[in-house]
Every structure is written in structure tokens, then in C-alpha cells.
Design a protein around this motif. Structure first.
Motif: not given
Length: 126
Positions: A55-69, A76-85
Motif C-alpha cells: 500500500f506504500n503506507k507505514n502500517l506500523f504507525l497505527y501501533y504508536l498509540n498502543e502500549e508499550p510503544l 521522545d515526542l516531548v523532546v522533539f516538540q521542544n527541539q522544534i519549538a
């Protein structure tokens, strides 16, 4: 698990107008196994990779909202958001400096032009 990856895969097959027989061949399963996958909550990683490629689509992204991911990546997301800011602030600051420098260059060009015109008028008077 809050989502059914099998349903997502089934929907992608339909959206892309693919035949179950062709998808099953690509994934290297029987058609009946493919129909079984449509009802699953999870899929083997090797098959999920093949579906993602198909599908040329990363289906693993659906698992990012599931534990333990979710827990692993939320930090990491908080760190990246701070770096972006911080980078956005730096970019804004540098953009302002560039605008100031461009204004200085424009004024210097005007001054040079005025000076050249004055010299030309001086030469013509002599």
C-alpha cells in the motif's frame, strides 16, 4: 488494542481496488488466510511489512498509540516538540536579522547610487 489492523488492511485493499487473490499472492498466503487476517486484531511483523509495501503506507504507525510503544515514544515526542519549538524561535530570529540586513543592503545601494550621481554632477560642472 483500540484498533483492528485487519479491518484497516481490508479497507486499504478495497480503496486500492485490489483483488484478494493478488494480495494473497503478494503476502504469500492463501485467500482464506487473507480473509482471516481481515478479522484479526494483530498481524505478524513480516506480513505487516509486506502490506506496508503493497500500500506504500507505514502500517506500523497505527501501533504508536498502543502500549508499550505509546509510552516509549511519548517521551521522545516531548523532546522533539521542544527541539522544534527552539528551532522555530531561532528561525524567526534569523529571519528578522536577514530582513534587517536586506534593508541595510538596500540603503547602501541607494547611498552608493546617490554618491555616484553626485560625482557625475561634479565632473559635469568642471
Amino acid at each position: 488494542m483500540a484498533f483492528a489492523i485487519g479491518k484497516i488492511i481490508r479497507d486499504l485493499v478495497k480503496q486500492n481496488g485490489l483483488k484478494a487473490k493478488n494480495v494473497a499472492q503478494y503476502i504469500n498466503v492463501s485467500e482464506s488466510t487473507l480473509y482471516g487476517i481481515y478479522n484479526r486484531q494483530s498481524v505478524d511483523i513480516d506480513k505487516l511489512i509486506l502490506f506496508s509495501r503493497l500500500f506504500n503506507k507505514n502500517l506500523f504507525l497505527y501501533y504508536l498509540n498502543e502500549e508499550p510503544l505509546k509510552s516509549m515514544f511519548s517521551k521522545d515526542l516531548v523532546v522533539f516538540q521542544n527541539q522544534i519549538a527552539e528551532l522555530e524561535k531561532e528561525l524567526l530570529s534569523k529571519s528578522g536579522k536577514i530582513e534587517d540586513l536586506l534593508e541595510i543592503i538596500a540603503n547602501q545601494k541607494k547611498l552608493i547610487s546617490f554618491h555616484e550621481q553626485s560625482q557625475m554632477k561634479s565632473k559635469l560642472k568642471k
